[in-house]
Design an enzyme around this catalytic site. Structure first.
Site, PDB file in Angstrom:
ATOM      1  N   ARG A   1      37.967  34.693  30.279  1.00 52.19           N
ATOM      2  CA  ARG A   1      37.113  34.839  29.090  1.00 52.19           C
ATOM      3  C   ARG A   1      35.749  35.372  29.524  1.00 52.19           C
ATOM      4  O   ARG A   1      35.065  34.735  30.324  1.00 52.19           O
ATOM      5  CB  ARG A   1      36.934  33.485  28.407  1.00 52.19           C
ATOM      6  CG  ARG A   1      36.066  33.501  27.163  1.00 52.19           C
ATOM      7  CD  ARG A   1      35.840  32.068  26.655  1.00 52.19           C
ATOM      8  NE  ARG A   1      37.102  31.384  26.431  1.00 52.19           N
ATOM      9  CZ  ARG A   1      37.212  30.060  26.267  1.00 52.19           C
ATOM     10  NH1 ARG A   1      36.143  29.287  26.342  1.00 52.19           N
ATOM     11  NH2 ARG A   1      38.401  29.506  26.061  1.00 52.19           N
TER      12      ARG A   1
ATOM     13  N   HIS B   1      36.668  29.394  32.197  1.00 54.30           N
ATOM     14  CA  HIS B   1      37.481  30.570  31.878  1.00 54.30           C
ATOM     15  C   HIS B   1      36.849  31.844  32.447  1.00 54.30           C
ATOM     16  O   HIS B   1      37.557  32.782  32.810  1.00 54.30           O
ATOM     17  CB  HIS B   1      37.630  30.720  30.367  1.00 54.30           C
ATOM     18  CG  HIS B   1      38.634  29.806  29.747  1.00 54.30           C
ATOM     19  ND1 HIS B   1      39.983  30.084  29.747  1.00 54.30           N
ATOM     20  CD2 HIS B   1      38.488  28.620  29.108  1.00 54.30           C
ATOM     21  CE1 HIS B   1      40.635  29.109  29.110  1.00 54.30           C
ATOM     22  NE2 HIS B   1      39.750  28.209  28.724  1.00 54.30           N
TER      23      HIS B   1
ATOM     24  N   ASP C   1      44.615  28.523  28.992  1.00 52.44           N
ATOM     25  CA  ASP C   1      44.995  27.677  27.853  1.00 52.44           C
ATOM     26  C   ASP C   1      46.424  28.046  27.474  1.00 52.44           C
ATOM     27  O   ASP C   1      46.700  29.226  27.183  1.00 52.44           O
ATOM     28  CB  ASP C   1      44.076  27.917  26.659  1.00 52.44           C
ATOM     29  CG  ASP C   1      42.642  27.484  26.922  1.00 52.44           C
ATOM     30  OD1 ASP C   1      42.439  26.606  27.790  1.00 52.44           O
ATOM     31  OD2 ASP C   1      41.734  28.011  26.268  1.00 52.44           O
TER      32      ASP C   1
ATOM     33  N   GLU D   1      41.281  18.285  26.327  1.00 49.19           N
ATOM     34  CA  GLU D   1      42.115  19.333  25.727  1.00 49.19           C
ATOM     35  C   GLU D   1      43.468  19.411  26.444  1.00 49.19           C
ATOM     36  O   GLU D   1      43.523  19.777  27.620  1.00 49.19           O
ATOM     37  CB  GLU D   1      41.400  20.691  25.820  1.00 49.19           C
ATOM     38  CG  GLU D   1      40.078  20.720  25.069  1.00 49.19           C
ATOM     39  CD  GLU D   1      39.275  21.986  25.284  1.00 49.19           C
ATOM     40  OE1 GLU D   1      38.297  22.198  24.540  1.00 49.19           O
ATOM     41  OE2 GLU D   1      39.615  22.775  26.200  1.00 49.19           O
TER      42      GLU D   1
ATOM     43  N   HIS E   1      44.371  22.901  28.326  1.00 51.18           N
ATOM     44  CA  HIS E   1      43.393  23.538  29.211  1.00 51.18           C
ATOM     45  C   HIS E   1      43.613  23.122  30.663  1.00 51.18           C
ATOM     46  O   HIS E   1      43.524  21.942  30.997  1.00 51.18           O
ATOM     47  CB  HIS E   1      41.995  23.108  28.731  1.00 51.18           C
ATOM     48  CG  HIS E   1      40.857  23.638  29.538  1.00 51.18           C
ATOM     49  ND1 HIS E   1      39.912  24.485  28.988  1.00 51.18           N
ATOM     50  CD2 HIS E   1      40.471  23.431  30.820  1.00 51.18           C
ATOM     51  CE1 HIS E   1      38.995  24.769  29.913  1.00 51.18           C
ATOM     52  NE2 HIS E   1      39.323  24.142  31.034  1.00 51.18           N
TER      53      HIS E   1
END
Length: 225
Positions: A94, A139, A146, A204, A207
């Site tokens: 990301r 990320h 994910d 999460e 993740h």
């Protein structure tokens, strides 16, 4: 003549592939080069995410990851395939500009377009404090992913209790108000990810970060394309 044309097309294809590889920083790859049949649902390249619009830096739905992490994910996929299962990826590398987009969105308290679906019981102002959004994301180091598990025949996701990017206690690994099937599915994902060198994020279920990540302190900002 046909032989010459075939060689020409082969050269063009190899050149295009090499050119694409050069577009990525050294140590990064497209995950589909290692798992061609990978199921991909890159949420931030679409409007179906907690912001409600495409996120900065996502110019395509390609899955980019460090080569080191990709090799581990490839092993996970192969093991799951033996059971008729596979992986579906929601996000991987990301760019920092995407994280900055999240930060700007979080400061706009009036923008609650997707609240009902993604954070119905969490005040938007608390998303950073509760650890659902960070000003620097793992990320952006390229070894965090994910994902979930799917049935290869139906392409249906295994029931994990709540969907990807649901901001609430229900997403955490310690949350116990789940059905036995949901608990088993989360445990299955966690066990196989840990088996091949990934660690979970407590808040999460989707993740995971590769423990032996090559860029532990470097955050990248090249586009996903």
């Amino acid at each position: 003549m046909k032989y010459s044309i075939s060689l020409l097309f082969l050269f063009i294809n190899l050149f295009s592939f090499a050119q694409t590889k050069r577009d990525l920083p050294k140590g990064y790859v497209y995950l589909t080069e290692y798992i061609p049949h990978l199921s991909v649902d890159m949420k931030y390249f679409s409007n179906h995410n907690f912001v409600g619009r495409k996120i900065d830096g996502y110019k395509s739905s390609k899955v980019i990851l460090t080569e080191r992490a990709s090799l581990a994910v490839q092993k996970i996929e192969k093991e799951l395939n033996k059971e008729g299962l596979g992986l579906k990826v929601f996000d991987a590398y990301r760019p920092q500009k995407a994280v900055n987009h999240f930060k700007r969105w979080a400061k706009d308290i009036k923008d609650t377009l997707m609240r009902q679906e993604f954070y119905p019981r969490v005040d938007k102002r608390d998303l950073f404090k509760k650890g659902f959004i960070a000003s620097k994301s793992g990320h952006s180091r390229g070894s965090t992913i994910d994902l979930t598990i799917i049935d290869l025949k139906t392409k249906k996701e295994l029931d994990m209790g709540v969907a990807f990017d649901f901001f609430g206690e229900e997403s955490g690994h310690d949350y116990m108000k789940l059905t036995n099937i949901q608990k088993q599915n989360r445990i299955k994902l966690k066990k196989i990810m840990e088996k091949y060198g990934f660690r979970a994020y407590s808040k999460e279920w989707w993740h995971y970060t590769y423990n032996d990540e090559p860029f532990k302190d470097k955050y990248f900002d090249f586009d996903v394309k």
